[in-house]
Motif scaffolding. Structure first.
Motif, PDB file in Angstrom:
ATOM      1  N   GLY A 174       0.787  -1.224   0.000  1.00  0.00           N
ATOM      2  CA  GLY A 174       0.000   0.000   0.000  1.00  0.00           C
ATOM      3  C   GLY A 174       0.823   1.280   0.000  1.00  0.00           C
ATOM      4  N   LYS A 175       2.145   1.173  -0.084  1.00  0.00           N
ATOM      5  CA  LYS A 175       3.031   2.336  -0.055  1.00  0.00           C
ATOM      6  C   LYS A 175       3.674   2.532  -1.430  1.00  0.00           C
ATOM      7  CE  LYS A 175       6.985   4.083   2.562  1.00  0.00           C
ATOM      8  NZ  LYS A 175       7.947   3.774   3.616  1.00  0.00           N
ATOM      9  N   GLU A 176       3.717   3.784  -1.879  1.00  0.00           N
ATOM     10  CA  GLU A 176       4.353   4.090  -3.155  1.00  0.00           C
ATOM     11  C   GLU A 176       5.872   4.112  -2.986  1.00  0.00           C
ATOM     12  OE1 GLU A 176       2.819   7.739  -4.762  1.00  0.00           O
ATOM     13  OE2 GLU A 176       0.796   6.923  -4.992  1.00  0.00           O
ATOM     14  N   ILE A 177       6.562   3.359  -3.841  1.00  0.00           N
ATOM     15  CA  ILE A 177       8.021   3.320  -3.840  1.00  0.00           C
ATOM     16  C   ILE A 177       8.499   3.920  -5.164  1.00  0.00           C
ATOM     17  CG2 ILE A 177      10.086   1.868  -3.675  1.00  0.00           C
ATOM     18  CD1 ILE A 177       8.303   1.710  -1.170  1.00  0.00           C
ATOM     19  N   SER A 178       9.195   5.050  -5.090  1.00  0.00           N
ATOM     20  CA  SER A 178       9.725   5.702  -6.291  1.00  0.00           C
ATOM     21  C   SER A 178      10.983   4.981  -6.741  1.00  0.00           C
ATOM     22  CB  SER A 178      10.039   7.177  -6.007  1.00  0.00           C
ATOM     23  OG  SER A 178       8.857   7.881  -5.706  1.00  0.00           O
ATOM     24  N   LEU A 179      10.988   4.522  -7.982  1.00  0.00           N
ATOM     25  CA  LEU A 179      12.118   3.779  -8.526  1.00  0.00           C
ATOM     26  C   LEU A 179      13.026   4.636  -9.393  1.00  0.00           C
ATOM     27  CD1 LEU A 179      10.127   0.602  -9.598  1.00  0.00           C
ATOM     28  CD2 LEU A 179      11.481   0.922  -7.519  1.00  0.00           C
ATOM     29  N   ASP A 180      12.449   5.647 -10.045  1.00  0.00           N
ATOM     30  CA  ASP A 180      13.251   6.456 -10.955  1.00  0.00           C
ATOM     31  C   ASP A 180      12.516   7.749 -11.251  1.00  0.00           C
ATOM     32  OD1 ASP A 180      15.394   7.096 -12.577  1.00  0.00           O
ATOM     33  OD2 ASP A 180      14.894   5.684 -14.171  1.00  0.00           O
ATOM     34  N   PHE A 181      13.272   8.734 -11.705  1.00  0.00           N
ATOM     35  CA  PHE A 181      12.735   9.985 -12.215  1.00  0.00           C
ATOM     36  C   PHE A 181      13.305  10.190 -13.614  1.00  0.00           C
ATOM     37  CE2 PHE A 181      13.006  10.742  -7.577  1.00  0.00           C
ATOM     38  CZ  PHE A 181      11.657  10.958  -7.319  1.00  0.00           C
ATOM     39  N   SER A 182      12.516  10.793 -14.490  1.00  0.00           N
ATOM     40  CA  SER A 182      13.001  11.156 -15.818  1.00  0.00           C
ATOM     41  C   SER A 182      12.805  12.646 -15.993  1.00  0.00           C
ATOM     42  CB  SER A 182      12.251  10.392 -16.910  1.00  0.00           C
ATOM     43  OG  SER A 182      12.600   9.031 -16.867  1.00  0.00           O
ATOM     44  N   PHE A 183      13.846  13.278 -16.492  1.00  0.00           N
ATOM     45  CA  PHE A 183      13.902  14.724 -16.624  1.00  0.00           C
ATOM     46  C   PHE A 183      13.916  15.109 -18.100  1.00  0.00           C
ATOM     47  CE2 PHE A 183      15.733  13.482 -12.591  1.00  0.00           C
ATOM     48  CZ  PHE A 183      15.120  14.348 -11.708  1.00  0.00           C
ATOM     49  N   PRO A 184      13.746  16.399 -18.408  1.00  0.00           N
ATOM     50  CA  PRO A 184      13.762  16.817 -19.813  1.00  0.00           C
ATOM     51  C   PRO A 184      15.017  16.338 -20.549  1.00  0.00           C
ATOM     52  CG  PRO A 184      12.984  18.608 -18.439  1.00  0.00           C
ATOM     53  CD  PRO A 184      13.461  17.523 -17.506  1.00  0.00           C
ATOM     54  N   GLY A 185      14.791  15.886 -21.765  1.00  0.00           N
ATOM     55  CA  GLY A 185      15.896  15.406 -22.587  1.00  0.00           C
ATOM     56  C   GLY A 185      16.196  13.932 -22.415  1.00  0.00           C
ATOM     57  N   SER A 186      15.312  13.216 -21.714  1.00  0.00           N
ATOM     58  CA  SER A 186      15.570  11.785 -21.505  1.00  0.00           C
ATOM     59  C   SER A 186      14.395  10.944 -21.999  1.00  0.00           C
ATOM     60  CB  SER A 186      15.846  11.501 -20.025  1.00  0.00           C
ATOM     61  OG  SER A 186      14.707  11.768 -19.233  1.00  0.00           O
ATOM     62  N   PHE A 187      14.691   9.673 -22.205  1.00  0.00           N
ATOM     63  CA  PHE A 187      13.680   8.687 -22.575  1.00  0.00           C
ATOM     64  C   PHE A 187      13.206   7.976 -21.318  1.00  0.00           C
ATOM     65  CE2 PHE A 187      16.369   9.097 -26.339  1.00  0.00           C
ATOM     66  CZ  PHE A 187      15.430   9.258 -27.342  1.00  0.00           C
ATOM     67  N   CYS A 188      11.961   7.568 -21.307  1.00  0.00           N
ATOM     68  CA  CYS A 188      11.481   6.741 -20.199  1.00  0.00           C
ATOM     69  C   CYS A 188      10.420   5.782 -20.734  1.00  0.00           C
ATOM     70  CB  CYS A 188      10.947   7.584 -19.049  1.00  0.00           C
ATOM     71  SG  CYS A 188       9.324   8.288 -19.302  1.00  0.00           S
ATOM     72  N   ALA A 189      10.281   4.675 -20.023  1.00  0.00           N
ATOM     73  CA  ALA A 189       9.287   3.667 -20.403  1.00  0.00           C
ATOM     74  C   ALA A 189       9.157   2.677 -19.272  1.00  0.00           C
ATOM     75  CB  ALA A 189       9.718   2.940 -21.672  1.00  0.00           C
ATOM     76  N   SER A 190       8.050   1.985 -19.262  1.00  0.00           N
ATOM     77  CA  SER A 190       7.934   0.778 -18.463  1.00  0.00           C
ATOM     78  C   SER A 190       8.522  -0.307 -19.371  1.00  0.00           C
ATOM     79  CB  SER A 190       6.470   0.502 -18.123  1.00  0.00           C
ATOM     80  OG  SER A 190       6.369  -0.693 -17.397  1.00  0.00           O
ATOM     81  N   TYR A 191       9.846  -0.321 -19.408  1.00  0.00           N
ATOM     82  CA  TYR A 191      10.547  -1.018 -20.475  1.00  0.00           C
ATOM     83  C   TYR A 191      10.332  -2.528 -20.464  1.00  0.00           C
ATOM     84  CZ  TYR A 191      13.764  -0.887 -24.342  1.00  0.00           C
ATOM     85  OH  TYR A 191      14.294  -0.970 -25.593  1.00  0.00           O
ATOM     86  N   ALA A 192      10.293  -3.137 -19.281  1.00  0.00           N
ATOM     87  CA  ALA A 192      10.074  -4.587 -19.228  1.00  0.00           C
ATOM     88  C   ALA A 192       8.736  -4.948 -19.867  1.00  0.00           C
ATOM     89  CB  ALA A 192      10.146  -5.085 -17.788  1.00  0.00           C
TER      90      ALA A 192
END
Length: 194
Positions: free
Chosen positions: A66-84
């Motif tokens: 029930g707790k949110e765990i932050s795994l990563d942040f993406s900032f301007p100029g970067s790619f992000c995805a739920s890659y798996a």
């Protein structure tokens, strides 16, 4: 500089050779925008896109007890995805959420794979983006073994000073693997030594 030109430069930097297939890549880019709190990709659903963040900040998080765990942040100029999820076509285990208003572009799965089949260079770019994502994850895991929470926080601030202004302290603390109270003490200690 236009956002698409920024993507072209990012892809060119990954390739380290002339980007011959830019027009094909540009043709599949879909402009996207998200309001603060909106999800770009949702846990339990199959990820449909890789995103290029032009403006704003997103976080990747999961729920544990029930707790949110932050795994990563993406900032301007970067790619992000739920890659798996994107590569396995299985439901995502993580959410990708806009922390502030986000604009950018999406490379959708079907369009990207059609491009991969049509061009060896495009396929190579896809592999290089995957390698980049792997290295980000590897370096993050390694930092937990090599550095204290204070050192990880200092590094985050050095790389992305906008963190303090836009990301809630509980999300930063979660990303660092500590409680918000511990981060408050770290911040107080760092301010006292400046």
């Amino acid at each position: 500089m236009s956002d698409t030109l920024h993507i072209k430069q990012q892809l060119q930097a990954l390739l380290r050779e002339p980007l011959q297939d830019w027009n094909a890549f540009e043709a599949i880019l879909q402009p996207v925008s998200y309001k603060t709190g909106e999800l770009l990709s949702e846990a339990g659903k199959t990820s449909q896109a890789i995103y290029f963040i032009a403006t704003g900040i997103v976080r990747v998080y999961t729920l544990h007890n029930g707790k949110e765990i932050s795994l990563d942040f993406s900032f301007p100029g970067s790619f992000c995805a739920s890659y798996a999820s994107f590569i396995t076509r299985q439901p995502a285990a993580v959410n990708i959420q806009a922390i502030m208003p986000v604009t950018g572009y999406a490379f959708h799965y079907a369009d990207l794979h059609q491009l991969y089949h049509a061009s060896h260079q495009s396929e190579r770019i896809g592999r290089l983006i995957a390698e980049q994502q792997y290295l980000r994850k590897y370096n993050r895991e390694l930092s937990f073994l090599q550095y204290s929470a204070q050192e990880r926080y200092a590094q985050l601030l050095q790389e992305h000073p906008e963190v303090i202004q836009h990301i809630p302290i509980k999300q930063i603390a979660s990303y660092l693997g500590i409680e918000p109270e511990s981060l408050s003490r770290i911040r107080k200690n760092m301010n006292a030594t400046e």
